[in-house]
Design a protein around this motif. Structure first.
Motif, PDB file in Angstrom:
ATOM      1  N   ARG A   1      -4.701 -45.632 -36.133  1.00  0.00           N
ATOM      2  CA  ARG A   1      -3.382 -44.985 -36.174  1.00  0.00           C
ATOM      3  C   ARG A   1      -3.365 -43.651 -35.428  1.00  0.00           C
ATOM      4  O   ARG A   1      -4.315 -42.888 -35.446  1.00  0.00           O
ATOM      5  CB  ARG A   1      -2.949 -44.756 -37.621  1.00  0.00           C
ATOM      6  CG  ARG A   1      -2.542 -46.009 -38.378  1.00  0.00           C
ATOM      7  CD  ARG A   1      -1.596 -45.669 -39.521  1.00  0.00           C
ATOM      8  NE  ARG A   1      -1.884 -44.357 -40.087  1.00  0.00           N
ATOM      9  CZ  ARG A   1      -2.795 -44.140 -41.008  1.00  0.00           C
ATOM     10  NH1 ARG A   1      -3.541 -45.118 -41.462  1.00  0.00           N
ATOM     11  NH2 ARG A   1      -2.983 -42.916 -41.485  1.00  0.00           N
TER      12      ARG A   1
ATOM     13  N   HIS B   1      -4.400 -37.573 -34.310  1.00  0.00           N
ATOM     14  CA  HIS B   1      -3.822 -36.235 -34.483  1.00  0.00           C
ATOM     15  C   HIS B   1      -4.648 -35.392 -35.450  1.00  0.00           C
ATOM     16  O   HIS B   1      -4.875 -34.209 -35.213  1.00  0.00           O
ATOM     17  CB  HIS B   1      -2.382 -36.344 -35.003  1.00  0.00           C
ATOM     18  CG  HIS B   1      -1.382 -36.498 -33.894  1.00  0.00           C
ATOM     19  ND1 HIS B   1      -0.057 -36.804 -34.114  1.00  0.00           N
ATOM     20  CD2 HIS B   1      -1.504 -36.381 -32.547  1.00  0.00           C
ATOM     21  CE1 HIS B   1       0.577 -36.872 -32.953  1.00  0.00           C
ATOM     22  NE2 HIS B   1      -0.273 -36.624 -31.984  1.00  0.00           N
ATOM     23  N   ALA B   2      -5.100 -36.027 -36.539  1.00  0.00           N
ATOM     24  CA  ALA B   2      -5.863 -35.273 -37.536  1.00  0.00           C
ATOM     25  C   ALA B   2      -7.154 -34.735 -36.920  1.00  0.00           C
ATOM     26  O   ALA B   2      -7.537 -33.587 -37.155  1.00  0.00           O
ATOM     27  CB  ALA B   2      -6.167 -36.147 -38.745  1.00  0.00           C
ATOM     28  N   GLY B   3      -7.809 -35.574 -36.123  1.00  0.00           N
ATOM     29  CA  GLY B   3      -9.026 -35.124 -35.457  1.00  0.00           C
ATOM     30  C   GLY B   3      -8.736 -34.004 -34.478  1.00  0.00           C
ATOM     31  O   GLY B   3      -9.450 -32.989 -34.441  1.00  0.00           O
ATOM     32  N   GLN B   4      -7.676 -34.164 -33.709  1.00  0.00           N
ATOM     33  CA  GLN B   4      -7.300 -33.126 -32.738  1.00  0.00           C
ATOM     34  C   GLN B   4      -6.966 -31.825 -33.456  1.00  0.00           C
ATOM     35  O   GLN B   4      -7.379 -30.747 -33.029  1.00  0.00           O
ATOM     36  CB  GLN B   4      -6.068 -33.569 -31.935  1.00  0.00           C
ATOM     37  CG  GLN B   4      -6.362 -34.632 -30.898  1.00  0.00           C
ATOM     38  CD  GLN B   4      -5.091 -35.091 -30.188  1.00  0.00           C
ATOM     39  OE1 GLN B   4      -4.007 -35.088 -30.768  1.00  0.00           O
ATOM     40  NE2 GLN B   4      -5.231 -35.483 -28.945  1.00  0.00           N
TER      41      GLN B   4
ATOM     42  N   GLN C   1     -15.362 -35.958 -28.924  1.00  0.00           N
ATOM     43  CA  GLN C   1     -15.775 -35.923 -30.338  1.00  0.00           C
ATOM     44  C   GLN C   1     -14.855 -36.794 -31.194  1.00  0.00           C
ATOM     45  O   GLN C   1     -15.299 -37.491 -32.097  1.00  0.00           O
ATOM     46  CB  GLN C   1     -15.742 -34.484 -30.865  1.00  0.00           C
ATOM     47  CG  GLN C   1     -16.839 -33.609 -30.298  1.00  0.00           C
ATOM     48  CD  GLN C   1     -16.664 -32.154 -30.713  1.00  0.00           C
ATOM     49  OE1 GLN C   1     -15.533 -31.653 -30.814  1.00  0.00           O
ATOM     50  NE2 GLN C   1     -17.763 -31.471 -30.937  1.00  0.00           N
TER      51      GLN C   1
ATOM     52  N   GLY D   1      -1.904 -41.078 -36.245  1.00  0.00           N
ATOM     53  CA  GLY D   1      -2.096 -39.979 -37.188  1.00  0.00           C
ATOM     54  C   GLY D   1      -3.560 -39.578 -37.323  1.00  0.00           C
ATOM     55  O   GLY D   1      -3.879 -38.406 -37.490  1.00  0.00           O
ATOM     56  N   GLN D   2      -4.461 -40.564 -37.257  1.00  0.00           N
ATOM     57  CA  GLN D   2      -5.898 -40.273 -37.331  1.00  0.00           C
ATOM     58  C   GLN D   2      -6.347 -39.473 -36.107  1.00  0.00           C
ATOM     59  O   GLN D   2      -7.139 -38.547 -36.213  1.00  0.00           O
ATOM     60  CB  GLN D   2      -6.683 -41.583 -37.410  1.00  0.00           C
ATOM     61  CG  GLN D   2      -6.554 -42.274 -38.742  1.00  0.00           C
ATOM     62  CD  GLN D   2      -7.427 -41.620 -39.791  1.00  0.00           C
ATOM     63  OE1 GLN D   2      -8.626 -41.478 -39.620  1.00  0.00           O
ATOM     64  NE2 GLN D   2      -6.831 -41.192 -40.880  1.00  0.00           N
TER      65      GLN D   2
ATOM     66  N   PRO E   1     -15.705 -45.352 -34.722  1.00  0.00           N
ATOM     67  CA  PRO E   1     -16.228 -45.950 -35.953  1.00  0.00           C
ATOM     68  C   PRO E   1     -15.184 -46.812 -36.664  1.00  0.00           C
ATOM     69  O   PRO E   1     -15.508 -47.872 -37.193  1.00  0.00           O
ATOM     70  CB  PRO E   1     -16.591 -44.731 -36.817  1.00  0.00           C
ATOM     71  CG  PRO E   1     -16.776 -43.619 -35.859  1.00  0.00           C
ATOM     72  CD  PRO E   1     -15.845 -43.880 -34.708  1.00  0.00           C
ATOM     73  N   GLN E   2     -13.934 -46.369 -36.659  1.00  0.00           N
ATOM     74  CA  GLN E   2     -12.892 -47.164 -37.313  1.00  0.00           C
ATOM     75  C   GLN E   2     -12.563 -48.396 -36.486  1.00  0.00           C
ATOM     76  O   GLN E   2     -12.313 -49.479 -37.021  1.00  0.00           O
ATOM     77  CB  GLN E   2     -11.626 -46.322 -37.504  1.00  0.00           C
ATOM     78  CG  GLN E   2     -11.819 -45.204 -38.496  1.00  0.00           C
ATOM     79  CD  GLN E   2     -10.514 -44.486 -38.796  1.00  0.00           C
ATOM     80  OE1 GLN E   2      -9.547 -45.100 -39.203  1.00  0.00           O
ATOM     81  NE2 GLN E   2     -10.482 -43.184 -38.560  1.00  0.00           N
TER      82      GLN E   2
ATOM     83  N   TYR F   1     -16.485 -39.681 -33.405  1.00  0.00           N
ATOM     84  CA  TYR F   1     -16.606 -39.554 -34.856  1.00  0.00           C
ATOM     85  C   TYR F   1     -15.449 -40.166 -35.627  1.00  0.00           C
ATOM     86  O   TYR F   1     -15.592 -40.508 -36.798  1.00  0.00           O
ATOM     87  CB  TYR F   1     -16.749 -38.082 -35.250  1.00  0.00           C
ATOM     88  CG  TYR F   1     -17.970 -37.439 -34.646  1.00  0.00           C
ATOM     89  CD1 TYR F   1     -19.245 -37.859 -35.022  1.00  0.00           C
ATOM     90  CD2 TYR F   1     -17.847 -36.447 -33.679  1.00  0.00           C
ATOM     91  CE1 TYR F   1     -20.366 -37.294 -34.454  1.00  0.00           C
ATOM     92  CE2 TYR F   1     -18.963 -35.873 -33.106  1.00  0.00           C
ATOM     93  CZ  TYR F   1     -20.227 -36.296 -33.495  1.00  0.00           C
ATOM     94  OH  TYR F   1     -21.329 -35.742 -32.924  1.00  0.00           O
ATOM     95  N   ILE F   2     -14.268 -40.250 -35.009  1.00  0.00           N
ATOM     96  CA  ILE F   2     -13.091 -40.718 -35.751  1.00  0.00           C
ATOM     97  C   ILE F   2     -12.630 -42.094 -35.276  1.00  0.00           C
ATOM     98  O   ILE F   2     -12.510 -43.024 -36.072  1.00  0.00           O
ATOM     99  CB  ILE F   2     -11.910 -39.721 -35.592  1.00  0.00           C
ATOM    100  CG1 ILE F   2     -12.362 -38.298 -35.924  1.00  0.00           C
ATOM    101  CG2 ILE F   2     -10.735 -40.157 -36.458  1.00  0.00           C
ATOM    102  CD1 ILE F   2     -12.886 -38.097 -37.307  1.00  0.00           C
TER     103      ILE F   2
ATOM    104  N   PHE G   1      -0.854 -33.364 -42.923  1.00  0.00           N
ATOM    105  CA  PHE G   1       0.100 -34.373 -42.471  1.00  0.00           C
ATOM    106  C   PHE G   1       0.767 -35.083 -43.638  1.00  0.00           C
ATOM    107  O   PHE G   1       0.241 -35.128 -44.747  1.00  0.00           O
ATOM    108  CB  PHE G   1      -0.628 -35.416 -41.617  1.00  0.00           C
ATOM    109  CG  PHE G   1      -1.246 -34.852 -40.358  1.00  0.00           C
ATOM    110  CD1 PHE G   1      -0.553 -34.883 -39.167  1.00  0.00           C
ATOM    111  CD2 PHE G   1      -2.512 -34.283 -40.387  1.00  0.00           C
ATOM    112  CE1 PHE G   1      -1.123 -34.364 -38.009  1.00  0.00           C
ATOM    113  CE2 PHE G   1      -3.081 -33.755 -39.233  1.00  0.00           C
ATOM    114  CZ  PHE G   1      -2.385 -33.792 -38.043  1.00  0.00           C
TER     115      PHE G   1
ATOM    116  N   LEU H   1     -11.379 -31.044 -32.781  1.00  0.00           N
ATOM    117  CA  LEU H   1     -12.317 -31.939 -32.110  1.00  0.00           C
ATOM    118  C   LEU H   1     -11.852 -32.157 -30.671  1.00  0.00           C
ATOM    119  O   LEU H   1     -10.665 -32.281 -30.416  1.00  0.00           O
ATOM    120  CB  LEU H   1     -12.389 -33.291 -32.824  1.00  0.00           C
ATOM    121  CG  LEU H   1     -12.907 -33.299 -34.267  1.00  0.00           C
ATOM    122  CD1 LEU H   1     -12.857 -34.715 -34.830  1.00  0.00           C
ATOM    123  CD2 LEU H   1     -14.318 -32.763 -34.348  1.00  0.00           C
TER     124      LEU H   1
ATOM    125  N   GLU I   1      -3.986 -38.446 -43.759  1.00  0.00           N
ATOM    126  CA  GLU I   1      -4.868 -38.644 -42.619  1.00  0.00           C
ATOM    127  C   GLU I   1      -6.305 -38.194 -42.871  1.00  0.00           C
ATOM    128  O   GLU I   1      -6.967 -37.642 -42.008  1.00  0.00           O
ATOM    129  CB  GLU I   1      -4.320 -37.968 -41.351  1.00  0.00           C
ATOM    130  CG  GLU I   1      -2.932 -38.408 -40.944  1.00  0.00           C
ATOM    131  CD  GLU I   1      -2.805 -39.916 -40.648  1.00  0.00           C
ATOM    132  OE1 GLU I   1      -3.835 -40.612 -40.550  1.00  0.00           O
ATOM    133  OE2 GLU I   1      -1.670 -40.378 -40.540  1.00  0.00           O
TER     134      GLU I   1
END
Lengths: 244, 220
Positions: free
Chosen positions: B118, B123-126, B134, B120-121, B142-143, B138-139, A85, B130, A89
């Protein structure tokens, strides 16, 4: 069969159409650069490939699996497609190594040792072995983006998607990321890259797609694109970004 | 005003007061734990893609946030034994009331926290494959928790004070214990000043602690 195939993809945000009849394909081992002015839909286009952005009409297949089909196990498909990205990220609450291990452990069900071993190999490849125990905030932008690439590669993907991987970076960090991507392309990775880096396109791309206002205006070989055979809008775009 | 001030009564009643404080703290801690768990579930429902789930969670939150806590305590005092089919005692009915009530507030805090992570976070996990569950575990959560710690602790301090409302169902918490001594020995001034001081010091300590944590998170 192409690795990625899109045909007649249309997407709307309410009344606003962001993708208009987009069709293209990416063959195995091919590197395709997608460029165009901001707001032209290129980031949206690349995010439809792994289903991060849903689309209303048309079909997209990756390795012959339909992305838009509700019956498709999207997480499973996404696990096979790496994505990098614009804003890296990385997960800020996890260390660099944990970032790279997480999906290996939870999605691929690798053991802790296997994931750590694979993680180290990839950190070595992007030149960041000594950063494994740090946290993302302790790394420079360029380093974070290299970790993000390693994180994607750890899943042993069949293709990698890059969404403006260098546009959030300070100029002196752009090359370290492009170098990693170039090496990846030379290894034969199938890549779709949204970027303004025309130097990278010239050196590495096989094909270039130019988008404007949601439409794929040009879809041709690199030589054709940087030669003379291109439309007015593409020419205008190129002259704007190449003169400075 | 202070010429008849009797310090001795404070000292001799300390063990009795500590017993009351024990109940206050036990209730606070159990209500936080239960309220957080239920509140997290409610927040996930509220953000779920299913309309009926988010509607249910939304109604729950609006309902409890529109009710005075004391009324909720009263209700559950009568309602819980009725539902369970046998007397459960004041403590358990009050505990259920606090958990249900606090969950509405924790839900809103959690929702804001989850939404502060965000896109974006997510999306990054997806993109890593994940699943929704999940990714949350995990993402996102916790944040979200990290971002919410100061406000969760603030809510905990409010809850600590609110537990004094258990006097309405006859539980002997810190305040009630002091009240008993005060009335027995006719030492209202001594006991209520002590109570005020203890609440003040404990809440102030809590607030200073929160500020310290906030600073720590702000610097990364």
């Amino acid at each position: 069969m192409p690795m990625i195939e899109m045909s007649s993809v249309n997407k709307w945000y309410d009344d606003f159409q962001v993708l208009k009849d987009c069709s293209t394909q990416v063959a195995k081992g091919e590197v395709v650069v997608v460029c165009g002015p901001s707001g032209s839909g290129k980031s949206t286009l690349i995010k439809t490939v792994n289903g991060l952005e849903p689309f209303q009409e048309g079909t997209i297949t990756v390795d012959e699996i339909s992305v838009g089909d509700p019956a498709t196990d999207l997480p499973r498909l996404r696990a096979r497609i790496g994505m990098v990205f614009q804003n890296f990220e990385l997960f800020p609450h996890l260390s660099i190594m944990e970032n790279i291990k997480l999906a290996q452990l939870k999605v691929l069900n690798r053991t802790d040792d296997e994931s750590a071993k694979r993680g180290m190999e990839l950190l070595d490849r992007v030149g960041l072995v000594d950063q494994a125990d740090k946290f993302p905030a302790q790394l420079s932008g360029g380093q974070q983006q290299r970790v993000a690439i390693a994180r994607g590669l750890a899943m042993d993907p069949i293709a990698m998607l890059f969404d403006e991987p260098t546009s959030a970076l300070d100029p002196e960090m752009i090359n370290e990321v492009l170098d990693v991507m170039t090496a990846l392309a030379e290894d034969g990775m199938t890549m779709m890259v949204v970027t303004h880096e025309m130097g990278f396109a010239r050196r590495v791309a096989h094909r270039v797609i130019f988008m404007d206002e949601g439409r794929i205006e040009e879809d041709c070989t690199k030589d054709d694109f940087f030669g003379t055979a291109r439309g007015e809008r593409a020419q205008e775009f190129l002259s704007k970004i190449l003169t400075h | 005003m202070f010429e008849n001030f009797d310090f001795e009564i404070i000292v001799t009643s300390i063990p009795f007061l500590i017993e009351g404080m024990g109940l206050t703290l036990l209730l606070t801690v159990l209500a936080i734990v239960g309220g957080l768990a239920l509140g997290t579930v409610l927040a996930l429902c509220r953000l779920a893609p299913y309309r009926w789930l988010s509607l249910f969670a939304g109604s729950y939150v609006n309902f409890f946030r529109s009710m005075p806590l004391i009324l909720v305590i009263f209700w559950f005092y009568f309602l819980v034994p009725f539902i369970v089919g046998r007397p459960v005692g004041g403590f358990y009915s009050v505990l259920v009331a606090f958990i249900m009530f606090e969950a509405a507030y924790y839900c809103e805090i959690m929702r804001a926290g989850i939404q502060s992570v965000r896109q974006g976070q997510v999306h990054a996990g997806q993109a890593l494959g994940l699943t929704y569950r999940q990714n949350m575990r995990y993402i996102v959560l916790p944040q979200a928790f990290r971002a919410m710690i100061p406000i969760l602790l603030t809510q905990a301090i409010i809850l600590f004070q609110d537990t004094s409302l258990v006097y309405v169902v006859g539980l002997r918490d810190f305040l009630v214990a002091a009240d008993i001594v005060a009335n027995r020995d006719n030492r209202l001034m001594e006991m209520f000043l002590t109570v005020a001081l203890v609440y003040f010091v404990m809440c102030l300590a809590g607030q200073l602690g929160i500020r310290k944590i906030q600073k720590k998170f702000a610097t990364g």
